[in-house]
Design an enzyme around this catalytic site. Structure first.
Site, PDB file in Angstrom:
ATOM      1  N   ASN A 156       1.630  -4.763  13.727  1.00 30.09           N
ATOM      2  CA  ASN A 156       2.774  -5.425  13.102  1.00 30.09           C
ATOM      3  C   ASN A 156       2.611  -5.588  11.591  1.00 30.09           C
ATOM      4  OD1 ASN A 156       5.093  -7.586  13.118  1.00 30.09           O
ATOM      5  ND2 ASN A 156       3.318  -8.661  12.277  1.00 30.09           N
TER       6      ASN A 156
ATOM      7  N   TYR B 266       9.524   2.360   1.849  1.00 33.61           N
ATOM      8  CA  TYR B 266       9.464   1.611   3.108  1.00 33.61           C
ATOM      9  C   TYR B 266      10.083   2.433   4.252  1.00 33.61           C
ATOM     10  CZ  TYR B 266      10.136  -2.116   6.532  1.00 33.61           C
ATOM     11  OH  TYR B 266      10.107  -2.866   7.685  1.00 33.61           O
TER      12      TYR B 266
ATOM     13  N   GLY C 101       5.575 -15.112  10.047  1.00 31.29           N
ATOM     14  CA  GLY C 101       6.747 -14.293  10.337  1.00 31.29           C
ATOM     15  C   GLY C 101       6.834 -13.854  11.795  1.00 31.29           C
ATOM     16  N   ILE C 102       7.276 -12.632  11.985  1.00 28.21           N
ATOM     17  CA  ILE C 102       7.536 -12.154  13.345  1.00 28.21           C
ATOM     18  C   ILE C 102       6.223 -11.999  14.114  1.00 28.21           C
ATOM     19  CG2 ILE C 102       8.780 -10.451  14.723  1.00 28.21           C
ATOM     20  CD1 ILE C 102      10.338  -9.627  12.239  1.00 28.21           C
TER      21      ILE C 102
ATOM     22  N   ASP D  27      -8.105  -6.743   6.767  1.00 31.28           N
ATOM     23  CA  ASP D  27      -7.178  -5.980   5.929  1.00 31.28           C
ATOM     24  C   ASP D  27      -7.005  -4.628   6.621  1.00 31.28           C
ATOM     25  OD1 ASP D  27      -5.992  -4.308   4.083  1.00 31.28           O
ATOM     26  OD2 ASP D  27      -7.221  -4.959   2.393  1.00 31.28           O
ATOM     27  N   VAL D  28      -5.802  -4.336   7.060  1.00 35.28           N
ATOM     28  CA  VAL D  28      -5.610  -3.107   7.843  1.00 35.28           C
ATOM     29  C   VAL D  28      -5.838  -1.830   7.036  1.00 35.28           C
ATOM     30  CG1 VAL D  28      -4.081  -4.112   9.599  1.00 35.28           C
ATOM     31  CG2 VAL D  28      -3.088  -3.108   7.513  1.00 35.28           C
TER      32      VAL D  28
HETATM   33  N1  LIG Z   1      12.153  -8.819   9.102  1.00 39.60           N
HETATM   34  C1  LIG Z   1      12.809  -7.681   9.221  1.00 39.60           C
HETATM   35  O1  LIG Z   1      14.007  -7.583   8.899  1.00 39.60           O
HETATM   36  C2  LIG Z   1      12.131  -6.465   9.807  1.00 39.60           C
HETATM   37  C3  LIG Z   1      12.930  -5.400  10.266  1.00 39.60           C
HETATM   38  C4  LIG Z   1      12.305  -4.282  10.791  1.00 39.60           C
HETATM   39  C5  LIG Z   1      10.934  -4.216  10.886  1.00 39.60           C
HETATM   40  N2  LIG Z   1      10.186  -5.270  10.419  1.00 39.60           N
HETATM   41  C6  LIG Z   1       8.743  -5.166  10.542  1.00 39.60           C
HETATM   42  O2  LIG Z   1       8.269  -6.258  11.313  1.00 39.60           O
HETATM   43  C7  LIG Z   1       6.951  -6.604  10.882  1.00 39.60           C
HETATM   44  C8  LIG Z   1       6.874  -8.073  10.513  1.00 39.60           C
HETATM   45  O3  LIG Z   1       7.823  -8.343   9.516  1.00 39.60           O
HETATM   46  P1  LIG Z   1       8.048  -9.797   8.888  1.00 39.60           P
HETATM   47  O4  LIG Z   1       9.472  -9.861   8.498  1.00 39.60           O
HETATM   48  O5  LIG Z   1       7.488 -10.844   9.771  1.00 39.60           O
HETATM   49  O6  LIG Z   1       7.221  -9.639   7.521  1.00 39.60           O
HETATM   50  P2  LIG Z   1       5.965 -10.423   6.946  1.00 39.60           P
HETATM   51  O7  LIG Z   1       5.747  -9.885   5.585  1.00 39.60           O
HETATM   52  O8  LIG Z   1       6.143 -11.887   7.084  1.00 39.60           O
HETATM   53  O9  LIG Z   1       4.794  -9.997   7.922  1.00 39.60           O
HETATM   54  C9  LIG Z   1       3.889  -9.017   7.629  1.00 39.60           C
HETATM   55  C10 LIG Z   1       2.509  -9.561   7.884  1.00 39.60           C
HETATM   56  O10 LIG Z   1       1.585  -8.511   7.587  1.00 39.60           O
HETATM   57  C11 LIG Z   1       0.531  -9.060   6.836  1.00 39.60           C
HETATM   58  N3  LIG Z   1      -0.108  -8.049   6.011  1.00 39.60           N
HETATM   59  C12 LIG Z   1       0.373  -7.449   4.893  1.00 39.60           C
HETATM   60  N4  LIG Z   1      -0.536  -6.608   4.385  1.00 39.60           N
HETATM   61  C13 LIG Z   1      -1.624  -6.655   5.210  1.00 39.60           C
HETATM   62  C14 LIG Z   1      -2.875  -6.019   5.200  1.00 39.60           C
HETATM   63  N5  LIG Z   1      -3.222  -5.138   4.238  1.00 39.60           N
HETATM   64  N6  LIG Z   1      -3.738  -6.293   6.208  1.00 39.60           N
HETATM   65  C15 LIG Z   1      -3.413  -7.177   7.172  1.00 39.60           C
HETATM   66  N7  LIG Z   1      -2.236  -7.837   7.216  1.00 39.60           N
HETATM   67  C16 LIG Z   1      -1.345  -7.568   6.235  1.00 39.60           C
HETATM   68  C17 LIG Z   1       1.168 -10.138   5.993  1.00 39.60           C
HETATM   69  O11 LIG Z   1       0.185 -11.041   5.495  1.00 39.60           O
HETATM   70  C18 LIG Z   1       2.143 -10.759   6.972  1.00 39.60           C
HETATM   71  O12 LIG Z   1       1.546 -11.785   7.720  1.00 39.60           O
HETATM   72  C19 LIG Z   1       6.619  -5.644   9.736  1.00 39.60           C
HETATM   73  O13 LIG Z   1       5.977  -4.500  10.265  1.00 39.60           O
HETATM   74  C20 LIG Z   1       7.995  -5.249   9.228  1.00 39.60           C
HETATM   75  O14 LIG Z   1       7.966  -4.019   8.543  1.00 39.60           O
HETATM   76  C21 LIG Z   1      10.751  -6.386   9.894  1.00 39.60           C
END
Ligand SMILES: NC(=O)c1ccc[n+]([C@@H]2O[C@H](COP(=O)([O-])OP(=O)(O)OC[C@H]3O[C@@H](n4cnc5c(N)ncnc54)[C@H](O)[C@@H]3O)[C@@H](O)[C@H]2O)c1
Length: 254
Positions: free
Chosen positions: A89, A157, A18-19, A62-63
């Site tokens: 992130n 959330y 992801g991001i 694991d955070v």
């Molecule tokens: N996509 C959106 O619309 C959006 C908008 C605003 C904010 N965000 C934020 O941006 C960030 C990335 O979002 P995304 O869309 O890529 O989501 P995503 O779910 O693909 O990414 C989250 C990542 O965090 C990891 N993760 C989850 N639990 C974990 C843990 N306990 N320990 C370590 N890693 C863990 C996941 O494996 C994943 O790789 C997140 O913080 C999300 O809240 C996303």
């Protein structure tokens, strides 16, 4: 033009996909040595960076685990000799179930708080001794636009990301004397890998309310957020701390 991160060591949590993966790749392209950290397998991301001539390694963490993030910070420091940046992130996001506040289960609430809030606190705490020792460091917390709007079907959330904004201010005040800057980036709804997978329809439509609410009425992509994250990690932002920058095409203005 991207800032120059030559010689800088930056940890990206949730960097496997992801991001976070996009941040990791962009930072490596700009010269950073990147510790790609995730609970999922981030090796493919690290390999891809190295194949493109950059420097990265994967460290599983694991955070929500104090020992796990301490080991993550130690691994980055052992490998590269310093820690200049942390991008908090990792979060539970796309899989969070939309539900009215009175229908969210206690288990769902706790799981979101555990990763999204405690995870940011623990990871920041894990890098702090290294940054303090160096007398410098940049922490960038990924919040969201939702706490500024108060999304009713997404209480857990929304509150978790509001807490990230509050924690950003706390950490900024607590660590400024050590030469550390802590800021947050708050993206709007972004077409990330996982969001497209889980809620494809929602982000494919150009007429979803989130897009109509923007001054720039188009879909948001991970690449739209990279510049703000890089700015806060860069030397250009060394007198900016405790701030939250919304990157949402001008949806929320304050
Ligand atoms: N996509 C959106 O619309 C959006 C908008 C605003 C904010 N965000 C934020 O941006 C960030 C990335 O979002 P995304 O869309 O890529 O989501 P995503 O779910 O693909 O990414 C989250 C990542 O965090 C990891 N993760 C989850 N639990 C974990 C843990 N306990 N320990 C370590 N890693 C863990 C996941 O494996 C994943 O790789 C997140 O913080 C999300 O809240 C996303």
């Amino acid at each position: 033009m991207a800032p120059n991160f030559d010689g800088k060591v930056i940890i990206v949590t949730g960097g496997a996909r992801g991001i976070g993966r996009v941040y990791s790749q962009a930072l490596a392209k700009a010269g950073a040595k990147v510790a790609v950290s995730d609970i999922l397998d981030g090796e493919p991301c690290a390999v891809e960076i190295r194949e493109q001539g950059g420097e990265a390694f994967f460290v599983k963490a694991d955070v929500t685990g104090e020992g796990s993030v301490k080991a993550m910070a130690a691994a980055a420091h052992d490998r590269y000799g310093r820690i200049d940046g942390l991008v908090n992130n990792a979060a539970i996001f796309a899989d969070v179930r939309y539900a009215p506040f009175d229908e969210i289960s206690v288990a769902e609430w706790d799981a979101v708080m555990d990763v999204n809030v405690k995870g940011v606190w623990l990871a920041s705490r894990a890098v702090y001794p290294y940054m303090k020792e160096q007398g410098s460091g940049k922490i960038v917390n990924i919040a969201s636009g939702v706490p500024f709007k108060g999304i009713p079907v997404y209480a857990h959330y929304t509150v978790s990301k509001g807490a990230v904004v509050a924690l950003t201010r706390v950490l900024a005040r607590a660590t400024g004397k050590d030469g550390i800057c802590v800021n947050a980036v708050a993206p709007g709804l972004t077409r990330s890998e996982s969001l497209l997978e889980v809620r494809g329809g929602l982000v494919d439509e150009d007429d979803v309310p989130q897009i109509q609410s923007r001054a720039i009425p188009r879909s948001q992509y991970p690449e739209d957020i990279v510049g703000a994250v890089m700015f806060f990690l860069s030397d250009a932002a060394s007198f900016i701390t405790g701030q939250t920058l919304l990157v949402d095409g001008g949806s929320y203005m304050h």
